[in-house]
Design a protein around this motif. Structure first.
Motif, PDB file in Angstrom:
ATOM      1  N   PHE A  30      -8.393  -3.982  -8.996  1.00 17.56           N
ATOM      2  CA  PHE A  30      -9.310  -3.766  -7.885  1.00 17.56           C
ATOM      3  C   PHE A  30     -10.642  -4.463  -8.087  1.00 17.56           C
ATOM      4  O   PHE A  30     -11.135  -4.592  -9.217  1.00 17.56           O
ATOM      5  N   GLY A  31     -11.230  -4.874  -6.967  1.00 20.55           N
ATOM      6  CA  GLY A  31     -12.617  -5.282  -6.959  1.00 20.55           C
ATOM      7  C   GLY A  31     -13.500  -4.052  -6.807  1.00 20.55           C
ATOM      8  O   GLY A  31     -13.006  -2.929  -6.644  1.00 20.55           O
ATOM      9  N   GLU A  32     -14.813  -4.274  -6.857  1.00 19.53           N
ATOM     10  CA  GLU A  32     -15.745  -3.142  -6.759  1.00 19.53           C
ATOM     11  C   GLU A  32     -16.006  -2.721  -5.320  1.00 19.53           C
ATOM     12  O   GLU A  32     -16.680  -1.730  -5.087  1.00 19.53           O
TER      13      GLU A  32
ATOM     14  N   PHE B  96      -4.218   2.823   2.684  1.00 22.96           N
ATOM     15  CA  PHE B  96      -3.720   1.452   2.694  1.00 22.96           C
ATOM     16  C   PHE B  96      -3.933   0.797   4.049  1.00 22.96           C
ATOM     17  O   PHE B  96      -3.588   1.375   5.096  1.00 22.96           O
TER      18      PHE B  96
ATOM     19  N   LEU C 150     -15.935   2.518   1.961  1.00 25.48           N
ATOM     20  CA  LEU C 150     -15.829   1.489   0.929  1.00 25.48           C
ATOM     21  C   LEU C 150     -14.502   0.781   1.140  1.00 25.48           C
ATOM     22  O   LEU C 150     -13.449   1.429   1.176  1.00 25.48           O
TER      23      LEU C 150
ATOM     24  N   GLN D  57     -10.932  11.456   1.069  1.00 25.55           N
ATOM     25  CA  GLN D  57      -9.696  10.947   1.674  1.00 25.55           C
ATOM     26  C   GLN D  57      -8.926  10.008   0.768  1.00 25.55           C
ATOM     27  O   GLN D  57      -7.875   9.492   1.166  1.00 25.55           O
ATOM     28  N   GLY D  58      -9.425   9.753  -0.386  1.00 26.21           N
ATOM     29  CA  GLY D  58      -8.697   8.859  -1.272  1.00 26.21           C
ATOM     30  C   GLY D  58      -8.687   7.444  -0.741  1.00 26.21           C
ATOM     31  O   GLY D  58      -9.569   7.036   0.005  1.00 26.21           O
ATOM     32  N   LEU D  59      -7.663   6.714  -1.126  1.00 28.20           N
ATOM     33  CA  LEU D  59      -7.533   5.330  -0.728  1.00 28.20           C
ATOM     34  C   LEU D  59      -6.443   5.224   0.336  1.00 28.20           C
ATOM     35  O   LEU D  59      -5.294   5.580   0.094  1.00 28.20           O
TER      36      LEU D  59
ATOM     37  N   LEU E 243      -2.391  -2.526  -9.973  1.00 26.68           N
ATOM     38  CA  LEU E 243      -3.244  -3.342  -9.128  1.00 26.68           C
ATOM     39  C   LEU E 243      -4.586  -3.533  -9.818  1.00 26.68           C
ATOM     40  O   LEU E 243      -5.064  -2.651 -10.526  1.00 26.68           O
TER      41      LEU E 243
ATOM     42  N   GLN F 207     -11.598   3.430   1.506  1.00 27.70           N
ATOM     43  CA  GLN F 207     -11.868   4.653   0.752  1.00 27.70           C
ATOM     44  C   GLN F 207     -13.039   5.391   1.383  1.00 27.70           C
ATOM     45  O   GLN F 207     -14.138   4.835   1.530  1.00 27.70           O
TER      46      GLN F 207
ATOM     47  N   LEU G 241     -11.848  -1.666  -0.350  1.00 30.79           N
ATOM     48  CA  LEU G 241     -11.429  -2.166  -1.652  1.00 30.79           C
ATOM     49  C   LEU G 241     -10.319  -3.194  -1.508  1.00 30.79           C
ATOM     50  O   LEU G 241      -9.388  -3.010  -0.732  1.00 30.79           O
TER      51      LEU G 241
ATOM     52  N   GLU H 274      -1.296  -5.639   3.179  1.00 26.38           N
ATOM     53  CA  GLU H 274      -1.031  -6.432   1.989  1.00 26.38           C
ATOM     54  C   GLU H 274      -0.573  -7.822   2.409  1.00 26.38           C
ATOM     55  O   GLU H 274       0.223  -7.970   3.350  1.00 26.38           O
TER      56      GLU H 274
ATOM     57  N   TYR I 182      -7.632  -1.619   0.893  1.00 29.48           N
ATOM     58  CA  TYR I 182      -7.665  -0.178   1.053  1.00 29.48           C
ATOM     59  C   TYR I 182      -9.025   0.255   1.582  1.00 29.48           C
ATOM     60  O   TYR I 182     -10.048  -0.341   1.260  1.00 29.48           O
TER      61      TYR I 182
END
Lengths: 111, 114
Positions: free
Chosen positions: B105-107, B45, B88, B41-43, B103, B37, B90, B48, B35
């Protein structure tokens, strides 16, 4: 397209209750999830609703109404550490489809 | 159990360059999602992967690509970087694409394009 609407910001007092709403307009619907993200941190899973009703996990509860395309996250006994961004996310179909996220609600808890 | 690990955590690139980001999922997890970020704007996609196959792809230009290896580790690549790619990134893993929507998530990898 897919649309999830949630308030951009909410402010609440420590010890109070706050509700963060999420309405969705999507091509399909399999379930609604909620995530919490602190500044600089990773989003973490809070809850999931596939059926109508309320799901409770400690101080947090999540509600879903499929007929209204609406859900909310309820946070009780607010603590300063609850200050974070909260995202609702919809799974459109079966487990083989990605999560679609809202833009997030920034919750500020004040003393 | 180790969480999702993303490297590098921070990087700075200039326009026109390319970048590769890496993600190691939780052991045993076979699904990896990416994703983007950005503030407000949020996340969004990106794609996958499941068992080395791209299962879903978001609405991003072809400059964004990814792959998954046999050990489930994943990489994403962005070529010909633009200023708007600053974000960012993710990575999230799940055992097999859980219908519960959980899900892990990593940092993230914070990319700055100058």
């Amino acid at each position: 397209g897919q649309s999830l609407e949630q308030p951009s910001e909410v402010t609440a007092v420590e010890g109070a209750i706050v509700q963060i709403n999420c309405t969705y307009q999507t091509s399909g619907f399999y379930g609604l999830s909620w995530y919490q993200q602190h500044d600089g941190g990773a989003p973490t899973f809070l809850s999931y609703n596939a059926l109508d009703g309320l799901e409770e996990t400690g101080r947090f509860s999540s509600f879903l109404s499929r007929s209204d395309s609406y859900g909310y996250l309820l946070l009780q006994e607010l603590q300063m550490k609850d200050s974070a961004s909260y995202f609702c996310a919809v799974r459109l179909n079966s487990g083989n489809t990605p999560l679609v996220f809202g833009k997030g609600t920034r919750l500020s808890v004040i003393a | 159990k180790a969480g999702v690990t993303q490297t590098p955590r921070y990087l700075i690139k200039t326009r026109g360059q390319q970048v590769t980001l890496s993600c190691s999922p939780i052991s045993g997890h076979r699904s990896v999602s990416w994703y983007q970020q950005t503030p407000g704007q949020g996340l969004q996609f990106l794609f996958e992967y499941f068992s080395e196959t791209q299962r879903n792809k978001g609405n991003f230009p072809g400059r964004f690509s990814g792959r998954q290896f046999s050990n489930s580790r994943s990489e994403m690549n962005v070529s010909t970087l633009e200023l708007g790619d600053s974000a960012l990134y993710l990575c999230a893993s799940s055992p097999r694409g859980e219908p519960t929507g959980e899900l892990f998530f990593g940092e993230g990898s914070r990319l700055t394009v100058l």
